[in-house]
Design a protein around this motif. Structure first.
Motif, PDB file in Angstrom:
ATOM      1  N   GLN A   1       5.818   3.494  -5.721  1.00  0.00           N
ATOM      2  CA  GLN A   1       6.984   2.613  -5.590  1.00  0.00           C
ATOM      3  C   GLN A   1       6.810   1.587  -4.475  1.00  0.00           C
ATOM      4  OE1 GLN A   1       9.730   2.621  -7.640  1.00  0.00           O
ATOM      5  NE2 GLN A   1       8.528   4.095  -8.833  1.00  0.00           N
ATOM      6  N   LEU A   2       5.805   1.735  -3.648  1.00  0.00           N
ATOM      7  CA  LEU A   2       5.615   0.811  -2.535  1.00  0.00           C
ATOM      8  C   LEU A   2       4.858  -0.427  -2.987  1.00  0.00           C
ATOM      9  CD1 LEU A   2       4.643   3.212   0.399  1.00  0.00           C
ATOM     10  CD2 LEU A   2       6.901   2.309  -0.233  1.00  0.00           C
ATOM     11  N   THR A   3       5.292  -1.568  -2.455  1.00  0.00           N
ATOM     12  CA  THR A   3       4.661  -2.852  -2.733  1.00  0.00           C
ATOM     13  C   THR A   3       4.335  -3.542  -1.404  1.00  0.00           C
ATOM     14  OG1 THR A   3       6.790  -4.010  -2.814  1.00  0.00           O
ATOM     15  CG2 THR A   3       5.947  -3.056  -4.895  1.00  0.00           C
ATOM     16  N   ALA A   4       3.917  -4.795  -1.491  1.00  0.00           N
ATOM     17  CA  ALA A   4       3.622  -5.566  -0.289  1.00  0.00           C
ATOM     18  C   ALA A   4       4.875  -5.837   0.530  1.00  0.00           C
ATOM     19  CB  ALA A   4       2.940  -6.878  -0.675  1.00  0.00           C
ATOM     20  N   ASP A   5       6.051  -5.602  -0.016  1.00  0.00           N
ATOM     21  CA  ASP A   5       7.293  -5.781   0.734  1.00  0.00           C
ATOM     22  C   ASP A   5       7.428  -4.765   1.865  1.00  0.00           C
ATOM     23  OD1 ASP A   5       7.898  -7.815  -1.027  1.00  0.00           O
ATOM     24  OD2 ASP A   5       9.157  -6.539  -2.322  1.00  0.00           O
ATOM     25  N   SER A   6       6.650  -3.726   1.796  1.00  0.00           N
ATOM     26  CA  SER A   6       6.715  -2.719   2.863  1.00  0.00           C
ATOM     27  C   SER A   6       5.970  -3.143   4.116  1.00  0.00           C
ATOM     28  CB  SER A   6       6.152  -1.379   2.358  1.00  0.00           C
ATOM     29  OG  SER A   6       4.793  -1.531   1.982  1.00  0.00           O
ATOM     30  N   PHE A   7       5.123  -4.187   4.043  1.00  0.00           N
ATOM     31  CA  PHE A   7       4.342  -4.600   5.207  1.00  0.00           C
ATOM     32  C   PHE A   7       5.216  -5.114   6.353  1.00  0.00           C
ATOM     33  CE2 PHE A   7       0.345  -5.499   2.444  1.00  0.00           C
ATOM     34  CZ  PHE A   7       0.214  -4.122   2.247  1.00  0.00           C
ATOM     35  N   PRO A   8       6.195  -5.968   6.118  1.00  0.00           N
ATOM     36  CA  PRO A   8       7.052  -6.385   7.236  1.00  0.00           C
ATOM     37  C   PRO A   8       7.798  -5.222   7.887  1.00  0.00           C
ATOM     38  CG  PRO A   8       7.314  -7.884   5.378  1.00  0.00           C
ATOM     39  CD  PRO A   8       6.503  -6.712   4.899  1.00  0.00           C
ATOM     40  N   VAL A   9       8.100  -4.202   7.088  1.00  0.00           N
ATOM     41  CA  VAL A   9       8.778  -3.026   7.650  1.00  0.00           C
ATOM     42  C   VAL A   9       7.807  -2.238   8.516  1.00  0.00           C
ATOM     43  CG1 VAL A   9      10.016  -0.904   7.107  1.00  0.00           C
ATOM     44  CG2 VAL A   9      10.346  -2.939   5.673  1.00  0.00           C
ATOM     45  N   LEU A  10       6.603  -2.023   8.013  1.00  0.00           N
ATOM     46  CA  LEU A  10       5.607  -1.268   8.770  1.00  0.00           C
ATOM     47  C   LEU A  10       5.121  -2.023  10.003  1.00  0.00           C
ATOM     48  CD1 LEU A  10       3.468   0.117   5.786  1.00  0.00           C
ATOM     49  CD2 LEU A  10       5.164   1.360   7.135  1.00  0.00           C
ATOM     50  N   LYS A  11       5.331  -3.343  10.019  1.00  0.00           N
ATOM     51  CA  LYS A  11       4.906  -4.142  11.171  1.00  0.00           C
ATOM     52  C   LYS A  11       5.662  -3.749  12.439  1.00  0.00           C
ATOM     53  CE  LYS A  11       4.359  -8.963  12.611  1.00  0.00           C
ATOM     54  NZ  LYS A  11       4.570 -10.400  12.237  1.00  0.00           N
ATOM     55  N   GLN A  12       6.814  -3.127  12.295  1.00  0.00           N
ATOM     56  CA  GLN A  12       7.606  -2.720  13.448  1.00  0.00           C
ATOM     57  C   GLN A  12       6.948  -1.571  14.223  1.00  0.00           C
ATOM     58  OE1 GLN A  12      11.786  -2.147  12.417  1.00  0.00           O
ATOM     59  NE2 GLN A  12      11.492  -3.409  10.576  1.00  0.00           N
ATOM     60  N   LEU A  13       5.989  -0.918  13.614  1.00  0.00           N
ATOM     61  CA  LEU A  13       5.273   0.175  14.288  1.00  0.00           C
ATOM     62  C   LEU A  13       4.186  -0.436  15.163  1.00  0.00           C
ATOM     63  CD1 LEU A  13       4.948   2.667  11.275  1.00  0.00           C
ATOM     64  CD2 LEU A  13       6.655   2.690  13.112  1.00  0.00           C
ATOM     65  N   LYS A  14       4.503  -0.731  16.385  1.00  0.00           N
ATOM     66  CA  LYS A  14       3.594  -1.426  17.290  1.00  0.00           C
ATOM     67  C   LYS A  14       2.368  -0.579  17.655  1.00  0.00           C
ATOM     68  CE  LYS A  14       6.424  -4.884  17.452  1.00  0.00           C
ATOM     69  NZ  LYS A  14       6.088  -6.161  16.771  1.00  0.00           N
ATOM     70  N   ALA A  15       2.505   0.746  17.589  1.00  0.00           N
ATOM     71  CA  ALA A  15       1.396   1.620  17.991  1.00  0.00           C
ATOM     72  C   ALA A  15       0.559   2.099  16.809  1.00  0.00           C
ATOM     73  CB  ALA A  15       1.944   2.842  18.740  1.00  0.00           C
ATOM     74  N   LEU A  16       0.780   1.525  15.618  1.00  0.00           N
ATOM     75  CA  LEU A  16       0.082   1.988  14.420  1.00  0.00           C
ATOM     76  C   LEU A  16      -1.407   1.674  14.507  1.00  0.00           C
ATOM     77  CD1 LEU A  16       0.533   3.322  11.662  1.00  0.00           C
ATOM     78  CD2 LEU A  16       0.774   1.011  10.682  1.00  0.00           C
ATOM     79  N   LEU A  17      -2.221   2.722  14.402  1.00  0.00           N
ATOM     80  CA  LEU A  17      -3.674   2.586  14.469  1.00  0.00           C
ATOM     81  C   LEU A  17      -4.359   2.912  13.149  1.00  0.00           C
ATOM     82  CD1 LEU A  17      -4.300   4.356  17.921  1.00  0.00           C
ATOM     83  CD2 LEU A  17      -4.094   1.896  17.479  1.00  0.00           C
ATOM     84  N   HIS A  18      -3.762   3.810  12.368  1.00  0.00           N
ATOM     85  CA  HIS A  18      -4.399   4.287  11.143  1.00  0.00           C
ATOM     86  C   HIS A  18      -3.354   4.280  10.027  1.00  0.00           C
ATOM     87  CE1 HIS A  18      -6.919   7.647   9.002  1.00  0.00           C
ATOM     88  NE2 HIS A  18      -6.812   6.531   8.287  1.00  0.00           N
ATOM     89  N   LEU A  19      -3.620   3.514   8.979  1.00  0.00           N
ATOM     90  CA  LEU A  19      -2.695   3.389   7.848  1.00  0.00           C
ATOM     91  C   LEU A  19      -3.436   3.724   6.564  1.00  0.00           C
ATOM     92  CD1 LEU A  19       0.065   2.541   6.676  1.00  0.00           C
ATOM     93  CD2 LEU A  19      -0.812   0.179   6.568  1.00  0.00           C
ATOM     94  N   SER A  20      -2.845   4.595   5.759  1.00  0.00           N
ATOM     95  CA  SER A  20      -3.435   4.992   4.472  1.00  0.00           C
ATOM     96  C   SER A  20      -2.481   4.589   3.353  1.00  0.00           C
ATOM     97  CB  SER A  20      -3.676   6.506   4.429  1.00  0.00           C
ATOM     98  OG  SER A  20      -4.623   6.885   5.399  1.00  0.00           O
ATOM     99  N   LEU A  21      -2.989   3.729   2.463  1.00  0.00           N
ATOM    100  CA  LEU A  21      -2.219   3.256   1.301  1.00  0.00           C
ATOM    101  C   LEU A  21      -3.020   3.452   0.019  1.00  0.00           C
ATOM    102  CD1 LEU A  21      -0.823  -0.075   2.816  1.00  0.00           C
ATOM    103  CD2 LEU A  21       0.417   2.075   2.506  1.00  0.00           C
ATOM    104  N   SER A  22      -3.839   4.475  -0.018  1.00  0.00           N
ATOM    105  CA  SER A  22      -4.700   4.726  -1.179  1.00  0.00           C
ATOM    106  C   SER A  22      -3.850   4.997  -2.423  1.00  0.00           C
ATOM    107  CB  SER A  22      -5.617   5.919  -0.915  1.00  0.00           C
ATOM    108  OG  SER A  22      -6.440   5.670   0.198  1.00  0.00           O
ATOM    109  N   ARG A  23      -4.296   4.367  -3.532  1.00  0.00           N
ATOM    110  CA  ARG A  23      -3.676   4.552  -4.848  1.00  0.00           C
ATOM    111  C   ARG A  23      -2.203   4.133  -4.892  1.00  0.00           C
ATOM    112  NH1 ARG A  23      -7.129   8.311  -3.551  1.00  0.00           N
ATOM    113  NH2 ARG A  23      -5.491   9.548  -2.522  1.00  0.00           N
TER     114      ARG A  23
END
Length: 425
Positions: free
Chosen positions: A321-343
């Motif tokens: 259900q996730l699309t590229a619209d989730s990127f601006p939301v995830l951008k708020q995580l300033k300390a994010l180092l590892h992101l998994s969006l496989s499949r």
């Protein structure tokens, strides 16, 4: 006057010299018998002796014991030969095991492997007591045992603090202990163990800091037991099932210190997913919430990001259900180092090329199934500071992370530390 009534002094043989008669006096007769008179018998006719006095006078003198001298020469007395006592053979200076204190024996037993420690416990009662001392059983690895039930029963009673028992078959097990267990870290991943057997163990646990129950069948009672462990830091419930959404929400609220949570690929509904994003600890830094294809929505991601702003590792793989619209939301995580969006198949390759500018601190990116090998090199060129598709398996809250290289130093360890007592097959 007749002869038999003569006066005493006129009797022959009692005068001072030899008297008349053919045989002489009594003195001459006594000399003929080779007897010598002693004491008052020679004092004359005026001496009177009673029979008792005569016995005392003629009795031999008492013998006094002579003091033995240990030497061959005596300066003050006659030469005396004494028996000299034999010298005992001095025993060699050897210390017996029984003479060693318990503290020293424990230091020696601390160097023994598991099998030898069990053999030592059969020597005597003292060694059995020492061999089962809780200081020797702080960390135990039972991986590889065919029938783990009896061994697990005994190990739990020793006061073990770190227990590794993955892929075990625990048959007809029910822990009978009455006191609280001292377990701090426990790995029962991928084991065959009934919910009732697992509950009999976890209901005695209140000090857990790291726990992995990956792939096990659970229950609401088991989840309620986990709520008693307020110090829980890492929890791996990947692939678990059998518990309700309200029980999960209560457990997450009580375990507010969780730093790493792996709750991927569980038998979840939409309510379970909402229980996680609404109740997970705000201080969580590593979260694996993958495998919920249509159950995880963009709204759930928004709630999660607002509640947990310190996330460093986030796995949302297999969320269709996730699309590229989730990127601006995830951008708020300033300390994010590892992101998994496989499949996450609704995210296009063109949108992935912008991730390098969206996440300035990003170091690792997993997009397995989204990028073909022919396009992977171009994606790496767009994001040179990001390592792409390096880790195919998640490490979040897992005691022994999977690795491609067999025989790597991390094998057999539990949360980066090996157990002291380990089954050797």
């Amino acid at each position: 006057m007749p002869n038999d009534s003569m006066p005493l002094q006129e009797l022959p043989g009692l005068g001072p010299g030899p008297g008349p008669g053919p045989h002489g006096s009594i003195w001459s007769q006594s000399r003929g018998n080779k007897r010598k008179s002693r004491g008052p018998l020679s004092a004359g006719p005026d001496t009177e002796c009673t029979p008792t006095e005569l016995i005392q006078q003629w009795s031999p003198r008492p013998k006094h014991p002579r003091s033995l001298s240990r030497g061959k020469e005596n300066d003050d007395g006659p030469f005396v030969l004494g028996r000299r006592s034999r010298r005992r053979k001095e025993s060699p200076s050897v210390v017996s095991w029984d003479q060693l204190p318990d503290e020293l024996l424990l230091r020696i037993l601390l160097q023994l492997p598991l099998q030898d420690l069990l053999r030592v416990s059969a020597v005597c009662r003292r060694w059995q007591r020492l061999a089962l001392d809780e200081s020797l059983w702080t960390s135990v690895d039972l991986e590889g045992l065919t029938h783990t039930g009896p061994a697990l029963q005994q190990v739990l009673k020793t006061g073990v603090r770190r227990l590794r028992c993955p892929r075990a078959f625990v048959e007809e097990f029910h822990f009978t202990g009455s006191s609280s267990l001292q377990i701090v870290q426990m790995d029962l991943s991928s084991s065959i163990m009934s919910p009732s057997a697992l509950h009999s163990v976890l209901r005695h646990c209140s000090l857990l800091e790291c726990l992995s129950l990956e792939g096990l069948q659970l229950s609401d009672d088991i989840i309620s037991c986990l709520s008693r462990n307020s110090l829980l830091l890492q929890l791996n419930l990947s692939g678990c099932s059998g518990f309700s959404a309200p029980a999960l929400a209560d457990m997450l609220r009580w375990c507010s210190s969780i730093d790493q949570l792996n709750i991927s690929w569980c038998d979840f509904t939409n309510d379970h997913v909402k229980s996680v994003v609404n109740n997970v600890s705000p201080g969580v830094t590593h979260l694996n919430l993958s495998g919920y294809r249509e159950s995880l929505t963009l709204d759930d991601v928004k709630v999660l990001v607002e509640r947990c702003p310190h996330i460093q590792t986030l796995d949302l793989s297999d969320s269709t259900q996730l699309t590229a619209d989730s990127f601006p939301v995830l951008k708020q995580l300033k300390a994010l180092l590892h992101l998994s969006l496989s499949r996450c198949y609704h995210i296009h390759l063109a949108a992935l090329c912008d991730l390098g500018t969206v996440f300035s601190a990003l170091c690792l990116l997993d997009v397995f199934g989204l990028v073909q090998d022919t396009h992977l090199s171009s994606l790496k060129t767009e994001m040179p500071h990001v390592s792409i598709n390096i880790e195919p398996f998640s490490r979040v809250a897992r005691p022994t992370p999977a690795s491609r290289s067999v025989g790597c130093p991390g094998d057999g360890a539990m949360w980066n530390r090996k157990c002291r007592l380990r089954v050797q097959l």
